[in-house]
Each structure stands twice: as C-alpha cells, then as structure tokens.
Design a protein around this motif. Structure first.
Motif, PDB file in Angstrom:
ATOM      1  N   UNK A  31     -10.633 -40.885 112.010  1.00  9.71           N
ATOM      2  CA  UNK A  31     -10.535 -40.682 113.298  1.00  9.71           C
ATOM      3  C   UNK A  31      -9.678 -41.861 113.696  1.00  9.71           C
ATOM      4  N   UNK A  32      -8.212 -41.889 114.268  1.00  8.57           N
ATOM      5  CA  UNK A  32      -8.053 -42.882 115.032  1.00  8.57           C
ATOM      6  C   UNK A  32      -7.719 -41.792 116.432  1.00  8.57           C
ATOM      7  N   UNK A  33      -8.197 -42.483 117.232  1.00  8.35           N
ATOM      8  CA  UNK A  33      -7.404 -41.452 118.428  1.00  8.35           C
ATOM      9  C   UNK A  33      -7.090 -42.399 119.030  1.00  8.35           C
ATOM     10  N   UNK A  34      -5.653 -41.408 120.511  1.00  6.92           N
ATOM     11  CA  UNK A  34      -5.199 -41.943 121.159  1.00  6.92           C
ATOM     12  C   UNK A  34      -5.869 -43.644 122.031  1.00  6.92           C
ATOM     13  N   UNK A  35      -4.925 -43.969 121.652  1.00  9.81           N
ATOM     14  CA  UNK A  35      -5.160 -45.735 122.796  1.00  9.81           C
ATOM     15  C   UNK A  35      -6.648 -45.907 122.609  1.00  9.81           C
ATOM     16  N   UNK A  36      -7.088 -46.179 121.225  1.00 12.35           N
ATOM     17  CA  UNK A  36      -8.229 -46.100 120.235  1.00 12.35           C
ATOM     18  C   UNK A  36      -7.948 -47.355 119.406  1.00 12.35           C
ATOM     19  N   UNK A 199      -4.085 -55.945 122.962  1.00 12.04           N
ATOM     20  CA  UNK A 199      -4.334 -54.752 123.429  1.00 12.04           C
ATOM     21  C   UNK A 199      -3.784 -54.681 124.554  1.00 12.04           C
ATOM     22  N   UNK A 200      -3.314 -55.967 125.191  1.00  9.62           N
ATOM     23  CA  UNK A 200      -2.049 -54.883 126.498  1.00  9.62           C
ATOM     24  C   UNK A 200      -0.695 -54.385 126.085  1.00  9.62           C
ATOM     25  N   UNK A 209      -4.392 -47.386 117.280  1.00  8.74           N
ATOM     26  CA  UNK A 209      -4.222 -49.448 116.414  1.00  8.74           C
ATOM     27  C   UNK A 209      -5.118 -49.002 115.293  1.00  8.74           C
ATOM     28  N   UNK A 210      -4.832 -48.495 114.211  1.00 10.05           N
ATOM     29  CA  UNK A 210      -5.138 -49.339 112.591  1.00 10.05           C
ATOM     30  C   UNK A 210      -5.617 -50.664 112.602  1.00 10.05           C
ATOM     31  N   UNK A 211      -6.368 -51.455 113.067  1.00 10.14           N
ATOM     32  CA  UNK A 211      -6.567 -52.434 112.875  1.00 10.14           C
ATOM     33  C   UNK A 211      -7.123 -53.168 111.924  1.00 10.14           C
ATOM     34  N   UNK A 212      -6.393 -53.751 110.157  1.00  8.79           N
ATOM     35  CA  UNK A 212      -7.001 -54.364 109.544  1.00  8.79           C
ATOM     36  C   UNK A 212      -7.432 -55.918 108.925  1.00  8.79           C
ATOM     37  N   UNK A 223     -11.765 -54.710 119.246  1.00 11.79           N
ATOM     38  CA  UNK A 223     -12.070 -53.190 118.481  1.00 11.79           C
ATOM     39  C   UNK A 223     -12.703 -52.134 119.109  1.00 11.79           C
ATOM     40  N   UNK A 224     -12.504 -51.060 119.281  1.00 10.14           N
ATOM     41  CA  UNK A 224     -12.962 -50.172 120.025  1.00 10.14           C
ATOM     42  C   UNK A 224     -14.128 -49.641 119.204  1.00 10.14           C
TER      43      UNK A 224
END
Length: 547
Positions: A31-36, A199-200, A209-212, A223-224
């Motif tokens: 899962x990807x949560x809001x603000x994550x 980040x901002x 955000x999914x950051x590959x 990363x969170x």
C-alpha cells in the motif's frame, strides 16, 4: 486508519514466452498512504518500472496482467477502459520519468507543455492557465519563471528540465505521484535539490509517492517505507529505519554493501615515479560567430591546466555537467584539437603530432565510454569487434584472437563470449567487453569516461573491483572521469575537481574528502545523498534470511 492512496494486491504480470522467467512481477502486495513516500528498490530487471507502468496504465502490449488488483480511489485500475484511465492520468495520478529530455516535446515551449494538462483536465481560461503555470514554475523553484515559460527544453539544463517534468506532474494536484528514477541522470548537487524538492512537495500536496530507485543513499534521504524487489518479487519491506539499519534479506544486504562510500575502501595503490602522462598549459576555447539571434561568443571550455600522472596510478577527474571533463578527455584523445598546451606521453607531444603520426600513437591511449549499449555494434560478434583494433595496426588474426581470449578471461567472461553478440549480455557484461576491447592494444593509459554511471550499484561495484584488479595486474595508468565523488574515491589514488573549465582542487582521496579547500568541492561533498545514514556493519546483523 487512513485509507491507502494506492493498494496493490497479489499483482502478477506475465512475460512473453521465451523470457528469462515466466513473470515480470509476481504476487506483489503493498500500500501507499497519503503523505507517504514508499521507495521501491531493486536493480534492472527487478520489476520496479513494470509495477509503476501497470499502475499508470502504460504497460506494453506484450505484457499481460494475469492476476491481482490495483485499487486507486476505490476502483480497480485493471478493469478500467483506456478512456477512463486517461482521465485519471495527469489529473488524479501522475508520473515523473527518468529522462526529462525524452519526456518533453522539443517542438513546444515549456509553457505550452504545462498548459496541455490544464486543457485536458480543467476548464480554466487561457489567462488562468498562464497564471497557474507561472505559479508551478515558482513552486518547483525555477529561476526567472517568465523566461522559462517561453523557453524550449533544449535551452534548459538537465536539472531544470527535471523540474519542468515535476511541475507537469503536479499541475492538477494528484493524489498519487510515481517518480521513476527521477535523479539517476543528474549531477549530485542537482540531485540534492530535486530530493529536497520532493520532500517539500510531499508535505505541501499530501500526495502518496512511489519513488523508484536503485540507490540506498537516495532512499535514506526520502523514504518513509521501503520495498525491495528482486526478479519480480518483493524480498523485503518495512519502514525506512528497519530496512536501512537492520536489513534481513541477503539481497538487501548485497545492495546496501554495494553503495559506494565516501572514503576509499581499498588500499591506495603505490604508483611508480615514472611519468606516464604530463599535461602542460592545456586549454580549449570555442569561438561562436554572431548570428541574427545573438552576438558572437567565446567559450573557455577548458582553461589552462597542468597535470601529471605516474605509471600505474589512477587519477580521478570529478566535476558536474559543463565542468570541462569531457572536453579535457577529447583533447587528450585528440578527438578535438586543444587551443594551447602540450600532452606528453613518454616524452612525445601528442598535441603537436601530425595526423599521420597521431594514428601510430592512438593505441597508447584507449577509452571506455559511459553507455555500454551504444558502444558495441549489435550486428558483429564480440570477438570480431575486439580483434579489429589490432588488425588495423598490422597484427595477425591468430595473435589477436589469442589476445582476445586471454582478456575475456581476465574480465571474467570466459572464451565462449568471443563468439556471441552484444545482445546476449547484460549491461555490466557489455561494459566488461568494452574494457577488454580497450585493452586489446596494450595501451599505456586507459580512460574510463563515466564508465559505471549507467550501471546498477552491485554491477558498478563489480566493474570498479575489476578496474582495480586490471590496473594492478597490468601496471596500467588510468584516468577515471565521473561526476560522483563517492565513486571516484573507490578507485582513485589522486583526485582533481573541475568547475567551469578549471581545476579548483587536487590531492589524495583523504585530502579532498577530509580537508577540501575550495567551496565547490565542499558543495559537492555536502550534496552527496545519505549523509546522516550510518551504514550498518553486516557482520553484526546475524544470519540473513532469504525467505
């Protein structure tokens, strides 16, 4: 509990028959949560990009989803028609691609391309679209927004183009933002700016955000939570602290161990005192004539510099795009003529050599380029390409073939590689072939021009180890060109740092890292990602789990 922005359940995407494995990705659930920010980490072929393309509805036709769900805002994206998916793309979900130059249309201005999003997904007036576009250019911290609004992509730097792509993605304030290796091709200072910006923006827009990426130093910055993928499957996931500081899976530990550190991890090579390369007063100036669109210009690509490299020594040349590294290499190779100066190899001034004499000295200095895919002819076998150099200098084919077989063993590929084609090798293997080909003429100096920049971190580590080993075995002199001080520290005995065409710092690895004297060097060091992350000692973590 907060509902996920994106929920992937048991996703499996099949590869066409004849592939190296049945599935591009298999059984993915996360899962990807809001603000994550969830970092998806893995090397080429791990399935990272396929996962993001599936969510965006951009999966190639050759790949088919055989099972699973991709739930976004209560709907399974896999069941949507193409028209429905198109209405979501750009409005509720957006993607930042790795290469901004190919993501932008060279025929349209920046303003036109950002406003396209508003034209497709809003009812704003022309004036409102222009105002909102300028606001976005300000938000991503671009200088002179009005000038950039009317600029074309080729008129901007790589970092500025990447900010434009981010502005396009943020235009409609999407709930899901997918960033596919958005900093891989950027200089370290530009990368640091983009990571700070990401980040901002996460805080400001509250998007998931999914950051590959494949770089754990970058993971430590943004990363969170972290998901580690290998060959299409998730092998480990957890919070950033858990995965970075106490990795459980052996593959995760391998990736972390391969990240280049900020100090030299191998002993410094003791070079001899015989001078291999002596450069005196070398400079390169370009003169651009006046046109209807602009005045005449004089560009000092390389300002007068001196450098000495001893036999068996590796000199790292570090600097960002536009610093003059590539122009210096072209001058040393005589691919372009220097404006002033001498290039002395064993006392012979290559800079003053005639074209006829230059051909004879070409074999003294060979180069390994950045892109192993573009460096080899796909229509010719590896062996045919390796023997071509010696044959051009009069060697017998039998002798050249024997030498090629020996070098393929040295670069750890084996003699069978001689008969195969480049397409049958991975990127790291192709770079090994390029190294072997460069050594066919027994050069006195080997230039590695960003030779590991396009490689995954573990492959990068293998190639760096290989270069060190070859240098030791052959007493080879090397010039190692890179924009990353971390990488330069792994193979170099001495470093020079270039900025705007001149050398601003020089010294040993310990001196440059431990006591930099120039503000530009300190800027490069400060911009390296992962500064606050203390890499764990793998020996103290206990046995790895491959479950």
């Amino acid at each position: 509990m907060t509902a996920p922005v994106l929920s992937i359940r048991n996703l499996t995407v099949d590869l066409p028959e004849g592939g190296d494995r049945p599935h591009a990705v298999q059984g993915l659930t996360f899962d990807i949560l809001p603000n994550e920010t969830v970092c998806v980490v893995g090397e080429s072929g791990s399935g990272k990009s396929i996962t993001s393309f599936t969510a965006m509805g951009l999966l190639p036709r050759a790949l088919k989803v055989s099972s699973g769900e991709v739930i976004f805002e209560g709907r399974d994206l896999l069941t949507l028609k193409e028209e429905e998916h198109m209405r979501l793309r750009g409005k509720r979900m957006a993607m930042i691609f790795q290469e901004p130059m190919t993501a932008l249309n060279p025929c349209y201005t920046v303003g036109n391309q950002i406003e396209e999003v508003f034209q497709a997904h809003s009812r704003l007036t022309r004036a409102e679209m222009g105002e909102r576009t300028l606001d976005l250019l300000n938000e991503v911290k671009l200088p002179s927004p009005k000038r950039i609004y009317h600029s074309f992509p080729h008129q901007l730097s790589g970092g500025q183009r990447q900010r434009i792509v981010i502005a396009i993605a943020l235009a409609m304030d999407p709930a899901l933002l997918i960033a596919d290796e958005p900093t891989t091709a950027l200089d370290v200072t530009t990368q640091a700016q983009i990571l700070d910006l990401m980040n901002e923006l996460k805080q400001r827009h509250k998007a998931g955000i999914m950051f590959v990426t494949h770089d754990f130093d970058v993971v430590a910055e943004v990363a969170d939570r972290v998901i580690v993928m290998r060959r299409g499957e998730i092998v480990e996931q957890g919070t950033a602290s858990e995965v970075l500081n106490a990795p459980r899976h052996s593959y995760t530990r391998q990736l972390i161990d391969a990240v280049p550190r900020r100090t030299r991890t191998a002993p410094t090579h003791e070079a001899g005192r015989e001078v291999a390369l002596d450069v005196r007063g070398l400079s390169k100036t370009y003169h651009i004539g006046a046109t209807m669109l602009g005045e005449a210009q004089t560009i000092h690509a390389v300002k007068p510099l001196d450098l000495t490299v001893y036999r068996g020594e590796t000199l790292g040349i570090v600097g960002e795009s536009g610093s003059g590294k590539s122009t210096l290499v072209k001058c040393l190779m005589r691919l372009t003529d220097p404006t002033t100066g001498q290039i002395l190899i064993d006392g012979t001034d290559v800079a003053a050599s005639s074209r006829g004499a230059l051909r004879a000295s070409r074999k003294d200095m060979q180069i390994v380029f950045q892109d192993p895919y573009g460096s080899l002819n796909p229509r010719r076998t590896v062996g045919d390409q390796m023997v071509q150099g010696p044959l051009n200098f009069g060697a017998r084919r039998a002798d050249a073939t024997k030498r090629a077989m020996e070098l393929l063993q040295i670069v750890r590929l084996g003699e069978e590689a001689f008969w195969r084609y480049p397409s049958q090798f991975s990127g790291g293997q192709r770079q090994r072939i390029c190294i072997a080909r460069a050594l066919m003429l027994d050069p006195k100096i080997l230039i590695a021009d960003e030779a590991v920049s396009a490689l995954d971190v573990s492959v990068q580590k293998e190639v760096l180890d290989l270069l060190r080993d070859i240098r030791r075995r052959m007493n080879l002199t090397m010039l190692f060109i890179t924009h990353d001080l971390r990488v330069a520290a792994q193979v170099s005995d001495k470093l020079i740092v270039m900025s705007e065409g001149e050398v601003v710092e020089r010294g040993s690895v310990a001196e440059v890292f431990g006591n930099p004297t120039h503000p530009y060097t300190r800027k490069l060091i400060d911009a390296m990602p992962g500064q606050t992350w203390e890499v764990p000692d793998m020996a103290t973590l206990g046995p790895a789990s491959d479950l």
